[in-house]
Design an enzyme around this catalytic site. Structure first.
Site, PDB file in Angstrom:
ATOM      1  N   GLY A  26       0.908  -1.298   0.134  1.00  0.00           N
ATOM      2  CA  GLY A  26       0.064  -0.366   0.102  1.00  0.00           C
ATOM      3  C   GLY A  26       0.805   1.675   0.194  1.00  0.00           C
ATOM      4  O   GLY A  26       1.896   0.883   0.160  1.00  0.00           O
ATOM      5  N   TYR A  88      -9.066   6.243  15.581  1.00  0.00           N
ATOM      6  CA  TYR A  88      -9.194   5.790  14.165  1.00  0.00           C
ATOM      7  C   TYR A  88     -10.295   6.276  13.246  1.00  0.00           C
ATOM      8  O   TYR A  88     -10.683   6.508  11.903  1.00  0.00           O
ATOM      9  CB  TYR A  88      -8.493   4.412  14.077  1.00  0.00           C
ATOM     10  CG  TYR A  88      -7.978   4.238  13.027  1.00  0.00           C
ATOM     11  CD1 TYR A  88      -7.117   4.936  11.692  1.00  0.00           C
ATOM     12  CD2 TYR A  88      -8.626   2.582  12.330  1.00  0.00           C
ATOM     13  CE1 TYR A  88      -6.527   4.261  10.342  1.00  0.00           C
ATOM     14  CE2 TYR A  88      -8.365   2.447  11.225  1.00  0.00           C
ATOM     15  CZ  TYR A  88      -7.518   3.355   9.880  1.00  0.00           C
ATOM     16  OH  TYR A  88      -7.461   1.959   8.937  1.00  0.00           O
ATOM     17  N   ARG A 276     -10.093   1.625  -3.581  1.00  0.00           N
ATOM     18  CA  ARG A 276     -10.690   1.113  -1.766  1.00  0.00           C
ATOM     19  C   ARG A 276     -11.625   1.632  -2.606  1.00  0.00           C
ATOM     20  O   ARG A 276     -12.143   2.522  -3.135  1.00  0.00           O
ATOM     21  CB  ARG A 276      -9.364   1.733  -1.274  1.00  0.00           C
ATOM     22  CG  ARG A 276      -9.165   1.073   0.064  1.00  0.00           C
ATOM     23  CD  ARG A 276      -8.398   1.687   1.177  1.00  0.00           C
ATOM     24  NE  ARG A 276      -7.850   3.303   0.610  1.00  0.00           N
ATOM     25  CZ  ARG A 276      -9.498   4.271   1.214  1.00  0.00           C
ATOM     26  NH1 ARG A 276     -10.002   3.274   2.027  1.00  0.00           N
ATOM     27  NH2 ARG A 276      -8.696   5.109   1.171  1.00  0.00           N
ATOM     28  N   LYS A 281     -13.471   7.958  -3.897  1.00  0.00           N
ATOM     29  CA  LYS A 281     -12.546   7.564  -5.450  1.00  0.00           C
ATOM     30  C   LYS A 281     -13.906   7.801  -6.490  1.00  0.00           C
ATOM     31  O   LYS A 281     -13.469   7.217  -7.759  1.00  0.00           O
ATOM     32  CB  LYS A 281     -12.515   5.979  -5.257  1.00  0.00           C
ATOM     33  CG  LYS A 281     -11.588   5.822  -4.016  1.00  0.00           C
ATOM     34  CD  LYS A 281     -10.409   6.819  -4.961  1.00  0.00           C
ATOM     35  CE  LYS A 281      -9.524   6.025  -3.532  1.00  0.00           C
ATOM     36  NZ  LYS A 281      -7.466   6.240  -3.830  1.00  0.00           N
ATOM     37  N   VAL A 380      -2.300   4.461  -8.795  1.00  0.00           N
ATOM     38  CA  VAL A 380      -2.542   3.415  -9.420  1.00  0.00           C
ATOM     39  C   VAL A 380      -2.531   4.631 -10.757  1.00  0.00           C
ATOM     40  O   VAL A 380      -1.722   3.755 -11.622  1.00  0.00           O
ATOM     41  CB  VAL A 380      -3.753   3.136  -8.878  1.00  0.00           C
ATOM     42  CG1 VAL A 380      -4.785   2.475 -10.016  1.00  0.00           C
ATOM     43  CG2 VAL A 380      -4.205   2.113  -7.732  1.00  0.00           C
ATOM     44  N   LYS A 382       0.285   6.205 -11.541  1.00  0.00           N
ATOM     45  CA  LYS A 382       1.813   6.685 -11.692  1.00  0.00           C
ATOM     46  C   LYS A 382       1.444   5.168 -11.912  1.00  0.00           C
ATOM     47  O   LYS A 382       2.920   4.538 -12.919  1.00  0.00           O
ATOM     48  CB  LYS A 382       2.465   6.929 -10.125  1.00  0.00           C
ATOM     49  CG  LYS A 382       2.056   8.730  -9.582  1.00  0.00           C
ATOM     50  CD  LYS A 382       2.667   9.190  -9.973  1.00  0.00           C
ATOM     51  CE  LYS A 382       2.525  10.717  -9.075  1.00  0.00           C
ATOM     52  NZ  LYS A 382       3.668  11.703  -8.387  1.00  0.00           N
ATOM     53  N   ASP A 506      15.803  53.499  11.750  1.00  0.00           N
ATOM     54  CA  ASP A 506      13.951  53.453  11.619  1.00  0.00           C
ATOM     55  C   ASP A 506      13.595  54.912  12.055  1.00  0.00           C
ATOM     56  O   ASP A 506      13.963  54.887  12.934  1.00  0.00           O
ATOM     57  CB  ASP A 506      13.955  51.994  11.776  1.00  0.00           C
ATOM     58  CG  ASP A 506      12.125  52.436  11.840  1.00  0.00           C
ATOM     59  OD1 ASP A 506      11.685  52.392  10.729  1.00  0.00           O
ATOM     60  OD2 ASP A 506      11.786  51.699  12.822  1.00  0.00           O
ATOM     61  N   TYR A 507      12.507  54.932  11.461  1.00  0.00           N
ATOM     62  CA  TYR A 507      11.556  56.481  11.375  1.00  0.00           C
ATOM     63  C   TYR A 507      11.134  56.224  12.594  1.00  0.00           C
ATOM     64  O   TYR A 507      11.018  56.335  14.102  1.00  0.00           O
ATOM     65  CB  TYR A 507      11.026  57.063  10.845  1.00  0.00           C
ATOM     66  CG  TYR A 507      10.297  58.733  11.305  1.00  0.00           C
ATOM     67  CD1 TYR A 507      11.837  59.451  11.378  1.00  0.00           C
ATOM     68  CD2 TYR A 507       9.858  58.767  10.880  1.00  0.00           C
ATOM     69  CE1 TYR A 507      11.495  60.613  11.370  1.00  0.00           C
ATOM     70  CE2 TYR A 507       8.570  59.812  11.033  1.00  0.00           C
ATOM     71  CZ  TYR A 507       9.423  61.114  11.618  1.00  0.00           C
ATOM     72  OH  TYR A 507       9.055  61.969  11.808  1.00  0.00           O
ATOM     73  N   ASP A 687      12.750  48.831  15.704  1.00  0.00           N
ATOM     74  CA  ASP A 687      11.974  48.007  15.828  1.00  0.00           C
ATOM     75  C   ASP A 687      10.806  46.865  15.489  1.00  0.00           C
ATOM     76  O   ASP A 687       9.355  46.581  15.944  1.00  0.00           O
ATOM     77  CB  ASP A 687      10.324  49.360  16.743  1.00  0.00           C
ATOM     78  CG  ASP A 687       9.520  49.728  15.665  1.00  0.00           C
ATOM     79  OD1 ASP A 687       9.965  50.179  14.561  1.00  0.00           O
ATOM     80  OD2 ASP A 687       8.403  50.008  15.895  1.00  0.00           O
TER      81      ASP A 687
HETATM   82  C1  GDG Z   1      -2.705   8.539   0.194  1.00  0.00           C
HETATM   83  C2  GDG Z   1      -3.965   9.028  -0.252  1.00  0.00           C
HETATM   84  C3  GDG Z   1      -1.912   9.276  -1.992  1.00  0.00           C
HETATM   85  C4  GDG Z   1      -4.371  -1.219  -4.428  1.00  0.00           C
HETATM   86  N1  GDG Z   1      -5.147  -1.721  -4.113  1.00  0.00           N
HETATM   87  C5  GDG Z   1      -4.285  -3.543  -4.091  1.00  0.00           C
HETATM   88  C6  GDG Z   1      -3.491  -2.683  -4.141  1.00  0.00           C
HETATM   89  N2  GDG Z   1      -2.965  -1.477  -3.996  1.00  0.00           N
HETATM   90  C7  GDG Z   1      -1.730  -0.606  -4.014  1.00  0.00           C
HETATM   91  C8  GDG Z   1      -1.814   0.135  -5.309  1.00  0.00           C
HETATM   92  C9  GDG Z   1      -1.106   1.156  -4.659  1.00  0.00           C
HETATM   93  C10 GDG Z   1      -1.555   1.543  -3.340  1.00  0.00           C
HETATM   94  O1  GDG Z   1      -2.213  -0.229  -2.799  1.00  0.00           O
HETATM   95  C11 GDG Z   1      -2.313   2.964  -3.146  1.00  0.00           C
HETATM   96  O2  GDG Z   1      -2.629   4.006  -3.595  1.00  0.00           O
HETATM   97  P1  GDG Z   1      -2.769   4.913  -3.169  1.00  0.00           P
HETATM   98  O3  GDG Z   1      -2.629   6.282  -4.183  1.00  0.00           O
HETATM   99  O4  GDG Z   1      -4.950   4.863  -3.099  1.00  0.00           O
HETATM  100  O5  GDG Z   1      -2.494   5.486  -1.758  1.00  0.00           O
HETATM  101  P2  GDG Z   1      -3.260   5.332  -0.193  1.00  0.00           P
HETATM  102  O6  GDG Z   1      -1.932   4.750   1.070  1.00  0.00           O
HETATM  103  O7  GDG Z   1      -4.641   4.581  -0.381  1.00  0.00           O
HETATM  104  O8  GDG Z   1      -3.654   6.832   0.028  1.00  0.00           O
HETATM  105  C12 GDG Z   1      -3.581   8.882  -2.006  1.00  0.00           C
HETATM  106  C13 GDG Z   1      -0.849   8.351  -1.202  1.00  0.00           C
HETATM  107  O9  GDG Z   1      -1.444   8.049   0.423  1.00  0.00           O
HETATM  108  C14 GDG Z   1       0.196   8.402  -1.043  1.00  0.00           C
HETATM  109  O10 GDG Z   1       0.928   9.602  -0.677  1.00  0.00           O
HETATM  110  O11 GDG Z   1      -1.132   9.151  -3.055  1.00  0.00           O
HETATM  111  O12 GDG Z   1      -3.802  10.215  -2.717  1.00  0.00           O
HETATM  112  O13 GDG Z   1      -4.843   8.587   0.116  1.00  0.00           O
HETATM  113  O14 GDG Z   1       0.509   1.163  -4.771  1.00  0.00           O
HETATM  114  O15 GDG Z   1      -1.147  -0.187  -5.987  1.00  0.00           O
HETATM  115  N3  GDG Z   1      -1.911  -3.288  -4.208  1.00  0.00           N
HETATM  116  C15 GDG Z   1      -2.087  -4.881  -4.976  1.00  0.00           C
HETATM  117  N4  GDG Z   1      -3.606  -5.029  -4.763  1.00  0.00           N
HETATM  118  C16 GDG Z   1      -4.654  -4.745  -4.775  1.00  0.00           C
HETATM  119  O16 GDG Z   1      -6.374  -5.303  -5.152  1.00  0.00           O
HETATM  120  N5  GDG Z   1      -1.507  -6.065  -4.705  1.00  0.00           N
END
Ligand code: GDG
Length: 734
Positions: A26, A88, A276, A281, A380, A382, A506-507, A687
């Site tokens: 993640g 949380y 997610r 989203k 995702v 990227k 300064d004045y 000042d």
């Molecule tokens: C925060 C911000 C910001 C997801 N589903 C599966 C899976 N993933 C991986 C993806 C990606 C990551 O999880 C999700 O990336 P996000 O960009 O959505 O990041 P988050 O951690 O949710 O959220 C977000 C990020 O932080 C970084 O600063 O971009 O905007 O919300 O890497 O590939 N991986 C696998 N199976 C899945 O089903 N294996």
């Protein structure tokens, strides 16, 4: 270095009394792991050890979990079930998450949530403090821990503290919805950091505007000054491990999966999305756009399918369950309506994909449809682009994702514009291979150079320099000593011994008391006689260095043989009476600024505008302080929005907000005069904030004097203008 995030980068479970620890995947966990691996566990940056502080993910964890984790460089913060529920799921995910993403109607405001947020942030601070020393750097991540910088500043005052926000920072109008004390405490706590980082300049400027508006911070380009001193702000767009994705198709396991996917989908063009389950989203919008596309382009039916992957998340929260039901229902309806015996319009998976399958999908999908309603960055998109070693594939991306700022060669859409997204789908599916490749290559070039290691390095290096700058400033700020007794005598002796002496004065507030209206501060005879005597003494050069306009100074100081620096360094008059401008004056911006200030004069009784040749100032000296400060913050806010990138700066002095061309300040003008006069004795007195620019540039042996209370870069302190005149008389006698 200590890394702090809500979750540790591992998933912990206890099976039959045995603790099982697995690495988690993640955004943040993967990003930091890649960064740390590339820097040899931080050693390449000079860190002996990296410790990660965070929650294990288990509520009321048994003690053996902590023991096990500590052995792996992890410091767990134990949370109770109640903490998890209120801090949380509560304040983090039901208050901050929706509000910061702009979902104001989903935002829940509950006192118990806030109380738990405060107490859990304190627990984190204790855990960090148990491992941190004054030499250490602490990198705090994300919205769960926004109070932590303040608590850490209390516990380990000298540590370098950096904070990075992974989600959007909302504009002040949205942040304002948070109850006043929560909102202000969060902003104030973040300002205790040395560095606060964001993904985009929009989020950063939202933060700056909020800090100025709500807690009275003053902004100087990339530094915010508050009661905690100086906090740097910066933009650090997170990247990915480019090579890992670019090389993914070479991995035999992924290659096998790719073949399998291709076989199952029999030559269909694949549109892919994975998210997610979260209202930010915009999953349902995609489903509707896909339906619109298939209805308006029947020729594409049976030739393409949408693989929609939704990853379970935050189950049990009401909004998420309702959203899930809606997706299930609409996908069912569309498949029922448009599907055929041998074709399904939407292949819908509600599960976590194993990594090789995810990488295979990135590699085979013809189009990635990534259209969040709001996303801090979005990795995702990227990852999809980076995976395409074959130079095929089209990315459709929301303009509301942070990533859209960088991935400008994607087809950029508005996620609520169903018709626009449907058209983008048509364009994507029909795009020539040459164009696909051209766009991908450009995006890959950016992702390769701005990868996750670069992100980490940029942040840590900025943190190191921000901390050094703070230490530097504080060292200088702390040694203001009263200019009396032996110190005064020593200075008088140096004055006497010198051949060429420069006095930069300064004045208002320094030579004269502060009056309610600027025009009232007409120099008295005593002052005029003193300045004249000094200026006529051999080898003495007197310069009046002020923010006032030329005409005032011409009227009242014309006959004195002194230098005059007017309008904060925009104009310099030599003793012979000739004026020169520091820069060419463009006044085309003035009407716009004047118009805004006029509204404030209208609203804030007793305030007034002073217009100078190259600047405009709004004064509020004779306004009720509470009203005045609030209005000044609001004015600064409106002006910041108007003037960003204009080459103008907004100056907040004592009871005045002034707009003037950037790069012009008292310090720059005084440096010029020092070069010209070449004095061997320099004194400067002032000042307010604007005088600090003089103190900052003068040589180390200069006698710099802060007049009145407050921290300063000056060496000496004098209580008021009378004391300044007294010191000048002492010099004259010498
Ligand atoms: C925060 C911000 C910001 C997801 N589903 C599966 C899976 N993933 C991986 C993806 C990606 C990551 O999880 C999700 O990336 P996000 O960009 O959505 O990041 P988050 O951690 O949710 O959220 C977000 C990020 O932080 C970084 O600063 O971009 O905007 O919300 O890497 O590939 N991986 C696998 N199976 C899945 O089903 N294996």
């Amino acid at each position: 270095m200590i890394v702090v995030s809500n979750r540790l980068p591992v998933t912990v479970s206890v099976k039959d009394g045995e603790v099982v620890v697995k690495e988690s995947v993640g955004g943040l966990a993967t990003a930091m792991k890649t960064f740390l691996a590339a820097t040899d566990g931080g050693k390449a940056l000079g860190f002996d050890e990296v410790v990660w502080v965070g929650w294990s993910g288990l509520a009321d964890e048994p003690p053996e979990v902590a023991e096990r984790l500590r052995g792996q460089g992890l410091e767990p913060v134990p949370l109770t079930k109640k903490d998890v529920e209120l801090y949380y799921e509560g304040f983090s995910n039901s208050t901050l998450w929706p509000l910061f993403h702009g979902f104001t109607t989903y935002t829940v405001y509950r006192d118990e949530f806030w109380d738990a947020y405060v107490s859990v942030n304190k627990k984190f601070a204790e855990a960090v403090a148990s491992r941190a020393g004054p030499e250490d750097y602490i990198w705090v991540h994300d919205y769960h821990l926004m109070l932590l910088p303040l608590f850490l500043r209390g516990a380990v005052p000298d540590a370098g503290i950096g904070f990075f926000l992974h989600i959007p920072f909302p504009p002040p109008e949205i942040l304002q919805l948070l109850p006043t004390s929560w909102r202000n405490e969060i902003l104030d706590a973040l300002l205790a950091s040395d560095l606060v980082g964001f993904h985009t300049s929009d989020y950063m400027s939202n933060f700056i505007r909020s800090a100025v508006k709500f807690v009275g911070a003053s902004a100087e380009i990339d530094v915010l000054k508050s009661r905690h001193g100086y906090a740097k702000v910066g933009v650090f767009p997170i990247g990915i491990d480019f090579d890992r994705f670019y090389n993914s198709s070479l991995d035999p396991e992924v290659a096998k999966e790719m073949e399998e996917v291709r076989r199952l989908l029999r030559g269909l063009k694949i549109v892919f999305s994975i998210d997610r389950l979260d209202y930010t989203k915009g999953v349902i919008n995609r489903v509707y756009a896909w339906e619109r596309f298939l209805k308006s382009h029947p020729e594409w039916r049976r030739k393409t399918s949408f693989v929609l992957v939704v990853v379970p998340s935050r189950t049990g929260v009401q909004q998420y369950d309702a959203m899930k039901r809606q997706i299930d229902m609409e996908v069912g309806r569309i498949n029922g309506e448009l599907g055929e015996l041998d074709w399904v319009p939407i292949i819908y998976l509600y599960r976590f994909l194993p990594t090789p399958t995810l990488l295979a999908m990135y590699n085979v999908a013809d189009v990635a449809l990534i259209t969040p309603l709001k996303d801090g960055m979005n990795l995702v998109s990227k990852e999809y682009v980076a995976s395409r070693r074959d130079c095929r594939g089209v990315l459709i991306l929301s303009e509301t994702a942070g990533a859209a700022k960088e991935l400008t060669e994607a087809i950029i859409v508005n996620p609520n514009d169903i018709d626009g997204v449907a058209k983008a789908l048509e364009k994507a599916l029909a795009m020539s291979e040459e164009e696909q490749c051209r766009r991908l290559q450009e995006m890959q070039r950016k992702l390769r150079s701005q990868d996750v290691v670069k992100w980490g390095l940029d942040f840590v290096q900025s943190l190191i320099s921000a901390r050094m700058e703070r230490a530097d400033r504080e060292a200088k700020l702390s040694i203001v000593t009263p200019l009396e007794g032996p110190a005064l005598e020593q200075m008088a002796a140096a004055f006497k011994a010198a051949k060429s002496r420069a006095l930069f004065l300064d004045y208002d507030g320094t030579l004269m008391p502060l009056y309610p209206y600027a025009y009232q501060a007409v120099p008295d005879d005593e002052l005029l006689r003193l300045l004249e005597a000094l200026a006529k003494a051999p080898g003495v050069h007197v310069a009046i260095v002020t923010g006032r306009p030329r005409d005032f100074l011409e009227t009242w100081l014309r006959d004195l043989p002194v230098y005059v620096v007017a309008e904060h360094g925009l104009w310099i008059r030599r003793p012979d009476g000739s004026w020169t401008a520091a820069i060419t004056v463009d006044s085309s911006w003035k009407p716009k600024v004047r118009k805004i200030m006029e509204e404030f004069v209208e609203r804030v009784k007793g305030s007034y505008i002073e217009e100078k040749e190259a600047s405009i100032a709004w004064h509020y000296r004779n306004v009720d302080p509470n009203v005045g400060e609030a209005a000044a913050a609001e004015l600064t806010d409106s002006l910041t929005a108007l003037l960003t990138g204009s080459g103008l700066t907004i100056l907040r002095g004592k009871k005045v907000v002034e707009v003037k061309p950037a790069g012009v300040n008292k310090g720059a003008a005084v440096s010029r005069l020092v070069e010209e006069i070449k004095p061997d004795f320099v004194l400067a007195a002032g000042d307010d904030e604007t005088d600090e620019t003089m103190f900052a540039v003068l040589p180390a042996d200069a006698y710099t004097i802060k007049v009145g209370k407050g921290k300063s870069l000056a060496k000496y302190y004098l209580p008021n203008y009378r004391a300044v005149r007294e010191v000048l008389r002492r010099l004259l006698a010498a």
